[in-house]
Design a protein around this motif. Structure first.
Motif, PDB file in Angstrom:
ATOM      1  N   TYR A 260       0.139  -1.451   0.032  1.00 50.68           N
ATOM      2  CA  TYR A 260      -0.044   0.053  -0.180  1.00 50.68           C
ATOM      3  C   TYR A 260       0.954   0.892  -0.119  1.00 50.68           C
ATOM      4  CZ  TYR A 260      -3.437   3.530   2.031  1.00 50.68           C
ATOM      5  OH  TYR A 260      -4.443   4.303   1.601  1.00 50.68           O
ATOM      6  N   CYS A 261       2.342   0.955   0.745  1.00 54.64           N
ATOM      7  CA  CYS A 261       2.506   2.483   0.367  1.00 54.64           C
ATOM      8  C   CYS A 261       3.160   2.412  -0.341  1.00 54.64           C
ATOM      9  CB  CYS A 261       3.751   2.578   2.104  1.00 54.64           C
ATOM     10  SG  CYS A 261       3.303   2.315   3.443  1.00 54.64           S
ATOM     11  N   ILE A 262       4.003   1.998  -0.791  1.00 54.55           N
ATOM     12  CA  ILE A 262       4.986   1.474  -2.378  1.00 54.55           C
ATOM     13  C   ILE A 262       3.284   1.995  -3.229  1.00 54.55           C
ATOM     14  CG2 ILE A 262       5.956   0.487  -4.433  1.00 54.55           C
ATOM     15  CD1 ILE A 262       6.714  -1.691  -2.234  1.00 54.55           C
ATOM     16  N   PHE A 263       2.335   1.616  -2.906  1.00 56.12           N
ATOM     17  CA  PHE A 263       1.080   2.647  -4.161  1.00 56.12           C
ATOM     18  C   PHE A 263       1.439   3.615  -4.356  1.00 56.12           C
ATOM     19  CE2 PHE A 263      -3.540   3.590  -5.350  1.00 56.12           C
ATOM     20  CZ  PHE A 263      -3.444   3.221  -6.370  1.00 56.12           C
ATOM     21  N   CYS A 264       1.138   4.210  -2.757  1.00 56.56           N
ATOM     22  CA  CYS A 264       0.828   5.656  -2.984  1.00 56.56           C
ATOM     23  C   CYS A 264       2.149   6.071  -3.122  1.00 56.56           C
ATOM     24  CB  CYS A 264       0.791   5.970  -1.022  1.00 56.56           C
ATOM     25  SG  CYS A 264      -1.170   4.820  -0.259  1.00 56.56           S
ATOM     26  N   LEU A 265       3.290   5.899  -3.109  1.00 59.31           N
ATOM     27  CA  LEU A 265       4.716   6.851  -3.537  1.00 59.31           C
ATOM     28  C   LEU A 265       5.037   7.280  -4.568  1.00 59.31           C
ATOM     29  CD1 LEU A 265       6.797   8.008  -2.103  1.00 59.31           C
ATOM     30  CD2 LEU A 265       8.299   5.123  -2.383  1.00 59.31           C
ATOM     31  N   VAL A 266       4.530   5.676  -5.694  1.00 61.45           N
ATOM     32  CA  VAL A 266       4.177   5.938  -6.956  1.00 61.45           C
ATOM     33  C   VAL A 266       3.004   7.100  -7.488  1.00 61.45           C
ATOM     34  CG1 VAL A 266       3.578   4.711  -9.002  1.00 61.45           C
ATOM     35  CG2 VAL A 266       4.681   3.646  -7.086  1.00 61.45           C
ATOM     36  N   SER A 267       2.000   7.057  -7.046  1.00 66.32           N
ATOM     37  CA  SER A 267       1.093   7.378  -7.141  1.00 66.32           C
ATOM     38  C   SER A 267       1.756   8.872  -7.218  1.00 66.32           C
ATOM     39  CB  SER A 267      -0.131   7.468  -6.495  1.00 66.32           C
ATOM     40  OG  SER A 267      -1.055   6.527  -6.622  1.00 66.32           O
ATOM     41  N   PHE A 268       2.042   9.184  -6.205  1.00 66.96           N
ATOM     42  CA  PHE A 268       2.313  10.501  -5.258  1.00 66.96           C
ATOM     43  C   PHE A 268       3.889  10.928  -5.997  1.00 66.96           C
ATOM     44  CE2 PHE A 268       4.233  13.815  -2.546  1.00 66.96           C
ATOM     45  CZ  PHE A 268       3.383  14.660  -2.327  1.00 66.96           C
ATOM     46  N   SER A 269       4.498   9.903  -7.097  1.00 68.46           N
ATOM     47  CA  SER A 269       5.970  10.399  -7.158  1.00 68.46           C
ATOM     48  C   SER A 269       6.186  11.209  -8.100  1.00 68.46           C
ATOM     49  CB  SER A 269       6.163   8.909  -8.164  1.00 68.46           C
ATOM     50  OG  SER A 269       6.217   8.509  -8.859  1.00 68.46           O
ATOM     51  N   PRO A 270       5.240  11.547  -8.857  1.00 65.21           N
ATOM     52  CA  PRO A 270       5.044  12.693 -10.285  1.00 65.21           C
ATOM     53  C   PRO A 270       5.166  14.500  -9.954  1.00 65.21           C
ATOM     54  CG  PRO A 270       3.066  11.850 -10.605  1.00 65.21           C
ATOM     55  CD  PRO A 270       3.765  11.068  -9.707  1.00 65.21           C
ATOM     56  N   VAL A 271       4.084  14.261  -8.621  1.00 67.92           N
ATOM     57  CA  VAL A 271       4.331  15.627  -7.351  1.00 67.92           C
ATOM     58  C   VAL A 271       5.367  15.553  -6.791  1.00 67.92           C
ATOM     59  CG1 VAL A 271       3.414  17.147  -5.172  1.00 67.92           C
ATOM     60  CG2 VAL A 271       1.837  15.609  -6.492  1.00 67.92           C
ATOM     61  N   LEU A 272       6.376  14.755  -6.193  1.00 65.32           N
ATOM     62  CA  LEU A 272       7.202  15.237  -6.478  1.00 65.32           C
ATOM     63  C   LEU A 272       8.668  15.642  -7.297  1.00 65.32           C
ATOM     64  CD1 LEU A 272       7.639  12.171  -3.625  1.00 65.32           C
ATOM     65  CD2 LEU A 272       7.780  14.269  -3.181  1.00 65.32           C
ATOM     66  N   LEU A 273       8.385  14.689  -8.201  1.00 69.27           N
ATOM     67  CA  LEU A 273       9.405  14.725  -9.640  1.00 69.27           C
ATOM     68  C   LEU A 273       8.721  16.477 -10.008  1.00 69.27           C
ATOM     69  CD1 LEU A 273       8.947  11.592 -11.198  1.00 69.27           C
ATOM     70  CD2 LEU A 273      11.288  12.393 -10.146  1.00 69.27           C
ATOM     71  N   TRP A 274       8.106  16.820 -10.323  1.00 68.07           N
ATOM     72  CA  TRP A 274       7.773  17.899 -10.244  1.00 68.07           C
ATOM     73  C   TRP A 274       8.240  19.730  -9.807  1.00 68.07           C
ATOM     74  CZ3 TRP A 274       5.363  22.702  -8.952  1.00 68.07           C
ATOM     75  CH2 TRP A 274       5.419  23.402  -9.921  1.00 68.07           C
ATOM     76  N   ASN A 275       8.103  19.179  -8.509  1.00 67.11           N
ATOM     77  CA  ASN A 275       8.353  20.256  -7.007  1.00 67.11           C
ATOM     78  C   ASN A 275       9.972  19.657  -7.132  1.00 67.11           C
ATOM     79  OD1 ASN A 275       6.401  21.533  -5.438  1.00 67.11           O
ATOM     80  ND2 ASN A 275       5.711  19.348  -6.150  1.00 67.11           N
ATOM     81  N   ILE A 276      11.147  18.572  -7.581  1.00 66.21           N
ATOM     82  CA  ILE A 276      11.857  18.714  -7.437  1.00 66.21           C
ATOM     83  C   ILE A 276      12.447  20.140  -8.849  1.00 66.21           C
ATOM     84  CG2 ILE A 276      14.987  17.668  -8.281  1.00 66.21           C
ATOM     85  CD1 ILE A 276      12.772  15.142  -6.756  1.00 66.21           C
TER      86      ILE A 276
END
Length: 252
Positions: A1-17
């Motif tokens: 579940y945590c991995i799924f959440c991280l993958v779903s949230f990764s575009p937000v992290l990449l854009w912010n970086i």
């Protein structure tokens, strides 16, 4: 579940970086606040408006359930569900000590804890509490509206609050006429939500193609700061300013 959440949230992290964590900076400034003064009065106001927003009776049931799970509940599975909901509530409670928290921000956290409340109360309590809350709030709203029991603050006496819901078609029609008359002008406003609503209603005049850009000139960091890179092409040209009556003081 945590991995799924991280993958779903990764575009937000990449854009912010890639954009120097712009959205995180905005949310922390907007939500946390810039003042360093802690206010118990402000905290109580935040809690009060949250309770009104979600229903005072259901709010009390939720907090009763929170203390029950903290002090009494022993079942591991129930406590696991509870602990997934608690962190967000704690964060908003802490932020509410130093900044005005809009009620709908924290309600998301309260909604995540409702399944736990439902399981604890065996649904009848939640059903009757929700029914009673709806009935009393309906009576309250109707009574206040008909008999003006609560005096409206002077600063809001002439405010056209429902303009969030109507008037955009009229505004778009007028703006379209002005753009036809003055094709070399550009459009700007002082609020990003004004720009979004206005451009949405303006789209029908252009069949969804080549809709005129609407720029936002304000002091807050938002998406328009990334979309306005071509503003220089309007140097020396006239512009059409669109301002809602609720926000006139922001452009004076």
């Amino acid at each position: 579940y945590c991995i799924f959440c991280l993958v779903s949230f990764s575009p937000v992290l990449l854009w912010n970086i890639a954009h120097k964590f712009a959205s995180f900076k905005y949310q922390f400034t907007h939500g946390v606040g810039s003042d360093k003064i802690f206010s118990l009065k402000l905290f109580i106001e935040n809690i009060f408006f949250q309770s009104v927003y979600i229903s005072p009776f259901l709010f009390m049931v939720i907090w009763y359930s929170i203390f029950y799970f903290l002090l009494v509940q022993k079942e591991t599975f129930n406590k696991l569900l509870f602990y997934f909901s608690l962190p967000g509530m704690i964060i908003f409670a802490l932020f509410g000590l130093k900044n005005r928290i809009l009620p709908h921000w924290a309600v998301v956290c309260y909604l995540t804890i409702l399944p736990v409340v439902y399981k604890l109360s065996r649904k009848k309590v939640v059903y009757y509490v929700s029914l009673l809350s709806s009935l009393l709030l309906t009576i309250f709203v109707v009574t206040v509206t008909l008999f003006s029991i609560i005096k409206i603050p002077q600063e809001y006496e002439n405010a056209d609050t429902p303009d969030k819901l109507y008037g955009w078609e009229v505004a778009a029609n007028e703006l379209h006429s002005l753009l036809q008359r003055y094709p070399d002008t550009f459009v700007f406003t002082n609020k990003y939500y004004t720009a979004g609503q206005l451009r949405f209603t303006l789209a029908k005049y252009y069949d969804g193609i080549n809709i005129p850009e609407i720029f936002v000139l304000d002091h807050n960091l938002n998406q328009y700061d990334f979309w306005m890179s071509n503003l220089a092409k309007f140097d020396g040209k006239n512009g059409i300013l669109v301002v809602e009556s609720r926000y006139l003081k922001d452009v004076v």
